[in-house]
Scaffold this motif. Sequence first.
Motif, short mmCIF file in Angstrom:
data_model
loop_
_atom_site.label_atom_id
_atom_site.label_comp_id
_atom_site.label_asym_id
_atom_site.label_seq_id
_atom_site.Cartn_x
_atom_site.Cartn_y
_atom_site.Cartn_z
N ARG A 29 0.86 -1.18 0.00
CA ARG A 29 0.00 0.00 0.00
C ARG A 29 0.90 1.23 0.00
O ARG A 29 1.86 1.31 0.77
CB ARG A 29 -0.88 -0.01 1.25
CG ARG A 29 -1.83 1.16 1.36
CD ARG A 29 -2.58 1.05 2.69
NE ARG A 29 -3.61 2.03 2.81
CZ ARG A 29 -3.90 2.68 3.92
NH1 ARG A 29 -3.21 2.44 5.02
NH2 ARG A 29 -4.87 3.55 3.95
N PHE A 30 0.60 2.19 -0.87
CA PHE A 30 1.41 3.41 -0.94
C PHE A 30 0.51 4.58 -1.32
O PHE A 30 -0.62 4.40 -1.76
CB PHE A 30 2.56 3.25 -1.94
CG PHE A 30 2.13 2.93 -3.34
CD1 PHE A 30 1.96 3.93 -4.27
CD2 PHE A 30 1.91 1.61 -3.74
CE1 PHE A 30 1.57 3.65 -5.57
CE2 PHE A 30 1.52 1.31 -5.03
CZ PHE A 30 1.35 2.33 -5.95
N THR A 31 1.03 5.78 -1.11
CA THR A 31 0.27 6.97 -1.49
C THR A 31 0.62 7.37 -2.91
O THR A 31 1.75 7.19 -3.36
CB THR A 31 0.53 8.15 -0.54
OG1 THR A 31 1.93 8.43 -0.52
CG2 THR A 31 0.04 7.87 0.85
N ASN A 32 -0.35 7.92 -3.59
CA ASN A 32 -0.16 8.38 -4.96
C ASN A 32 -0.68 9.82 -5.05
O ASN A 32 -1.75 10.12 -4.54
CB ASN A 32 -0.92 7.48 -5.93
CG ASN A 32 -0.63 7.82 -7.37
OD1 ASN A 32 0.47 8.20 -7.70
ND2 ASN A 32 -1.63 7.68 -8.21
N HIS A 33 0.07 10.66 -5.69
CA HIS A 33 -0.33 12.05 -5.89
C HIS A 33 -0.88 12.19 -7.29
O HIS A 33 -0.29 11.71 -8.25
CB HIS A 33 0.86 12.99 -5.69
CG HIS A 33 1.48 12.86 -4.34
ND1 HIS A 33 0.96 13.47 -3.23
CD2 HIS A 33 2.56 12.18 -3.90
CE1 HIS A 33 1.70 13.19 -2.17
NE2 HIS A 33 2.68 12.39 -2.56
N ALA A 34 -2.01 12.85 -7.41
CA ALA A 34 -2.64 13.04 -8.71
C ALA A 34 -3.18 14.47 -8.82
O ALA A 34 -3.39 15.14 -7.81
CB ALA A 34 -3.78 12.04 -8.90
N TYR A 35 -3.40 14.89 -10.04
CA TYR A 35 -3.94 16.22 -10.29
C TYR A 35 -5.29 16.05 -10.98
O TYR A 35 -5.39 15.34 -11.97
CB TYR A 35 -2.99 17.03 -11.17
CG TYR A 35 -3.47 18.43 -11.44
CD1 TYR A 35 -3.37 19.40 -10.45
CD2 TYR A 35 -4.02 18.77 -12.66
CE1 TYR A 35 -3.83 20.68 -10.68
CE2 TYR A 35 -4.48 20.05 -12.90
CZ TYR A 35 -4.38 21.00 -11.90
OH TYR A 35 -4.83 22.27 -12.13
N GLU A 42 -3.99 13.47 -2.76
CA GLU A 42 -3.25 12.26 -2.43
C GLU A 42 -4.25 11.15 -2.11
O GLU A 42 -5.28 11.39 -1.48
CB GLU A 42 -2.39 12.54 -1.20
CG GLU A 42 -1.45 11.46 -0.80
CD GLU A 42 -0.57 11.92 0.36
OE1 GLU A 42 -0.83 11.46 1.49
OE2 GLU A 42 0.35 12.71 0.13
N GLY A 43 -3.95 9.93 -2.55
CA GLY A 43 -4.84 8.80 -2.27
C GLY A 43 -4.04 7.53 -2.09
O GLY A 43 -2.90 7.42 -2.54
N TRP A 44 -4.65 6.55 -1.43
CA TRP A 44 -4.00 5.26 -1.20
C TRP A 44 -4.18 4.36 -2.43
O TRP A 44 -5.24 4.31 -3.02
CB TRP A 44 -4.60 4.56 0.01
CG TRP A 44 -4.23 5.20 1.30
CD1 TRP A 44 -5.06 5.90 2.13
CD2 TRP A 44 -2.95 5.20 1.92
NE1 TRP A 44 -4.36 6.34 3.22
CE2 TRP A 44 -3.06 5.92 3.13
CE3 TRP A 44 -1.70 4.67 1.59
CZ2 TRP A 44 -1.99 6.13 3.99
CZ3 TRP A 44 -0.63 4.87 2.45
CH2 TRP A 44 -0.78 5.59 3.64
N VAL A 45 -3.11 3.65 -2.76
CA VAL A 45 -3.10 2.71 -3.88
C VAL A 45 -2.52 1.39 -3.39
O VAL A 45 -1.60 1.37 -2.56
CB VAL A 45 -2.25 3.27 -5.06
CG1 VAL A 45 -2.13 2.27 -6.18
CG2 VAL A 45 -2.82 4.59 -5.55
N TRP A 46 -3.07 0.28 -3.90
CA TRP A 46 -2.59 -1.05 -3.56
C TRP A 46 -1.98 -1.72 -4.78
O TRP A 46 -2.55 -1.69 -5.86
CB TRP A 46 -3.74 -1.93 -3.06
CG TRP A 46 -4.08 -1.72 -1.63
CD1 TRP A 46 -5.06 -0.90 -1.14
CD2 TRP A 46 -3.46 -2.31 -0.50
NE1 TRP A 46 -5.08 -0.96 0.22
CE2 TRP A 46 -4.10 -1.83 0.64
CE3 TRP A 46 -2.41 -3.21 -0.35
CZ2 TRP A 46 -3.74 -2.21 1.92
CZ3 TRP A 46 -2.04 -3.59 0.93
CH2 TRP A 46 -2.70 -3.09 2.04
N GLU A 47 -0.83 -2.36 -4.59
CA GLU A 47 -0.30 -3.28 -5.59
C GLU A 47 -0.94 -4.64 -5.31
O GLU A 47 -0.89 -5.12 -4.17
CB GLU A 47 1.22 -3.41 -5.48
CG GLU A 47 1.98 -2.26 -6.03
CD GLU A 47 3.49 -2.50 -6.00
OE1 GLU A 47 3.95 -3.58 -5.57
OE2 GLU A 47 4.21 -1.58 -6.39
N VAL A 48 -1.56 -5.22 -6.32
CA VAL A 48 -2.19 -6.53 -6.18
C VAL A 48 -1.54 -7.47 -7.18
O VAL A 48 -1.47 -7.17 -8.37
CB VAL A 48 -3.72 -6.45 -6.45
CG1 VAL A 48 -4.35 -7.82 -6.25
CG2 VAL A 48 -4.38 -5.41 -5.55
#
Length: 78
Positions: A29-35, A42-48
């Motif tokens: 689980r990591f944070t991702n910055h988007a525009y 900023e939002g949480w993203v999961w590698e699956v």
Amino acid sequence: MGDNNSIILNTGDIVYNASSRDIGLLVKRFTNHAYDGAGTFEGWVWEVYWLRENLTCYTESGLVNMVECGLLTVYTNI
């Protein structure tokens, strides 16, 4: 959808996709910055890691929505 606090995802949890019958492992689980046009967020993203599809990434809210809709079933890491 519903209250995202009702579903807690953790590294090592297994997800089952009822539609594709694929099995995935929540790896990281990591944070991702988007525009979004109105600013940066900023939002949480999961590698699956999927047995059939290999490694893909999903937003945490997207995974929770798929669980709430019945597409994914979560089996918590013991």
